[in-house]
Write a protein that holds these residues in place. Sequence first.
Motif, short mmCIF file in Angstrom:
data_model
loop_
_atom_site.label_atom_id
_atom_site.label_comp_id
_atom_site.label_asym_id
_atom_site.label_seq_id
_atom_site.Cartn_x
_atom_site.Cartn_y
_atom_site.Cartn_z
N GLY A 175 47.85 1.22 23.66
CA GLY A 175 47.66 0.62 22.34
C GLY A 175 46.23 0.25 22.03
N GLY A 176 45.30 0.54 22.95
CA GLY A 176 43.90 0.21 22.74
C GLY A 176 43.14 1.34 22.08
N GLY A 177 41.93 1.04 21.70
CA GLY A 177 41.09 2.05 21.09
C GLY A 177 40.46 2.96 22.12
N PRO A 178 39.58 3.86 21.69
CA PRO A 178 38.91 4.76 22.63
C PRO A 178 38.11 3.99 23.67
CG PRO A 178 38.56 5.45 20.35
CD PRO A 178 39.16 4.09 20.30
N MET A 179 38.09 4.50 24.90
CA MET A 179 37.31 3.87 25.95
C MET A 179 35.83 4.16 25.75
SD MET A 179 38.84 2.06 28.32
CE MET A 179 37.87 2.25 29.83
N PRO A 180 34.95 3.23 26.12
CA PRO A 180 33.51 3.52 26.08
C PRO A 180 33.17 4.59 27.10
CG PRO A 180 33.94 1.42 27.19
CD PRO A 180 35.23 1.87 26.60
N PRO A 181 32.02 5.24 26.97
CA PRO A 181 31.63 6.29 27.93
C PRO A 181 31.65 5.77 29.36
CG PRO A 181 30.13 6.26 26.04
CD PRO A 181 31.00 5.05 25.91
N GLN A 182 31.92 6.68 30.29
CA GLN A 182 32.04 6.29 31.69
C GLN A 182 30.75 5.69 32.24
OE1 GLN A 182 34.87 6.31 33.28
NE2 GLN A 182 34.10 5.65 35.29
N ASP A 183 29.60 6.08 31.66
CA ASP A 183 28.34 5.55 32.17
C ASP A 183 27.92 4.25 31.48
OD1 ASP A 183 27.70 6.53 29.68
OD2 ASP A 183 26.03 7.77 30.34
N SER A 184 28.79 3.69 30.64
CA SER A 184 28.48 2.40 30.01
C SER A 184 28.89 1.27 30.94
CB SER A 184 29.21 2.28 28.67
OG SER A 184 30.62 2.29 28.88
N TRP A 185 28.41 0.07 30.66
CA TRP A 185 28.70 -1.09 31.50
C TRP A 185 29.99 -1.75 31.06
CZ3 TRP A 185 26.07 -2.10 35.87
CH2 TRP A 185 24.82 -1.50 36.03
N TRP A 186 30.80 -2.14 32.06
CA TRP A 186 32.11 -2.73 31.79
C TRP A 186 32.07 -4.23 32.10
CZ3 TRP A 186 36.48 -1.36 29.46
CH2 TRP A 186 37.63 -2.12 29.69
N PRO A 187 32.51 -5.08 31.14
CA PRO A 187 32.51 -6.53 31.41
C PRO A 187 33.69 -6.93 32.29
CG PRO A 187 33.36 -6.09 29.22
CD PRO A 187 32.93 -4.75 29.77
N MET A 188 33.43 -7.68 33.36
CA MET A 188 34.47 -8.07 34.31
C MET A 188 35.21 -9.34 33.89
SD MET A 188 34.68 -5.86 36.75
CE MET A 188 35.49 -6.74 38.08
N GLY A 189 34.64 -10.09 32.94
CA GLY A 189 35.28 -11.33 32.53
C GLY A 189 35.02 -12.48 33.50
N ASP A 190 34.02 -12.33 34.36
CA ASP A 190 33.70 -13.35 35.35
C ASP A 190 32.23 -13.74 35.25
OD1 ASP A 190 36.25 -13.49 36.48
OD2 ASP A 190 35.84 -11.81 37.84
N ILE A 191 31.92 -14.91 35.81
CA ILE A 191 30.55 -15.41 35.88
C ILE A 191 30.08 -15.33 37.33
CG2 ILE A 191 29.08 -17.45 35.55
CD1 ILE A 191 31.17 -18.38 33.44
N GLY A 192 28.86 -14.87 37.53
CA GLY A 192 28.35 -14.76 38.89
C GLY A 192 26.84 -14.57 38.88
#
Length: 532
Positions: free
Chosen positions: A393-410
């Motif tokens: 149900g989601g939209g198109p995925m960003p390109p594989q070489d793009s950065w993915w947010p993990m939802g965490d702080i570090g």
Amino acid sequence: MPDISALKLDVVPEPTAPLGILPTVAAEKYPDTPFLSDTPWRTYDGPVRNFGEFARAIDDYADRLWAGGVRRGDVVAVVQRNHIEVEGVMCALGKIGALPALLSSAMETGELLECFARLENPYLLVDSFGLSRLVEHRYALRQLTRNVLCLEETDENWVVPLQERIAHTADPRDEDEWFVITHSSGTTGAPKMAAHSTRSLFGMVAPMIMIFRDQYSPQDLNAKHLSFVHARTCAGTLASLETAMPALAIADPDPANVKRLMLEHRPTSIETHPNVYIQWESLAHDPDRPFRHVERFISTFDAMHPRTVRTLLGASEHPRAHYFQAYGQTESGPICLRIVTREESAAYSPRNVGHSGGGMEIRIVDDNGVPQPANTPGFIETRSPGRMRGYVGGGPMPPQDSWWPMGDIGRLLDDGSLELLDRIVEHVDGVGSLLEKEDHLLEAMPELVELVLVKDEDDSSVFAVACPRPGTTPDPERFRAVAAEAGLPDLQVRFWEWEAMPVTGSYKVRRSVLRRKLAGRIQRTATARKEA
């Protein structure tokens, strides 16, 4: 601390075959490789003890599914008891080109119905346990599913029992098509359904495959008690088939059963969820030493508490005993890995989750997406070969070489390792790292088997839910004193039995459920105490 890059994981291997037919390929090469389970298969009549018999079970499932009308391109929601046979069903559906959506039978019923709706009229495939979870919703199922198929005999006349067999036509999806839909844990909200291909599953487990090939032998045995619908288990099945790694699947995590298995099979590797390891701590003190042959204690979900790591490593007599940790998520696969030896366990901090490797990259960014220097906290982003192929149900995925947010702080430290500080949705300004404070409280109170800090409804404070070890009596005064030492002098606590905790299929505590059930009640108790 050993740098995981020393394992030479820079070259990511390619899958031998699509996962739908990989069991057949593996059975032809290594028919006698052990593929064991602690409890019998209920949805297949024959024994399953090795790769050859696993492949035959898959063919039998495929024939039954074909007779039930399932064809290439059909979406099939699968709800069964937590057993390795779920993986056989997944491979059978993949072999005929259908798309399995593996859903944990531990989900709340309303969440399962919501998943069926989002899958847009799928087949529903159940066993007797899955059917028992859903039988009261037969009228909703008529609206939400194409048909309900059952792998066991049933008296329900609205359910189709898959007892007939028609020879199936193998038409597996290729390595880059969606192969399986799994879901996130749902610890902080409704589970999200994420799709993986054979290639992304392979990317998820490629480091483990390289380690298997480099460090394991045919005499090793890899025992696992996991959520068998999790993407990690799907990838783990692929790794075992690719490398001819003997496997023992554990469905029943009761310590008495685990002790029996450890003494009978003597596995050299064990993998389970951190909260299950805590329940197994008692076995570390058993005079029969059931863990004495274990070389590797593996966790690929949350980090383990230091006390548990030390206890497990102390229970092994293997000279190279170590704890192997991976940090990641369903959507990304693992993004960094860490090995902790027995000698290092005294100083182990679960906040340091290790180094990237095997095609993984990590960076830390600020609110504007600007990369941050070492030792600066920020938001964790990654690029990894195990990234999912999309949300249902989601939209198109960003390109594989793009950065993915993990939802965490570090933050990245000077040696390149990653320190995990908090989940973004659970972070409370001015409180510090909740994960670090949980570590402190559990370390100081060995009478607890679990403790979670949950953000209150006002998002400005936290409360604690603590689970005493069986046979112990909680001491609120002692708890308040230790909380004050951790910088939480006003922390309110609710003591709760572990068995009553709302958990996911991977035994993660569902903090959103605790917040919904307890936040208002604890706030009222705290107010009354202050007014008194």
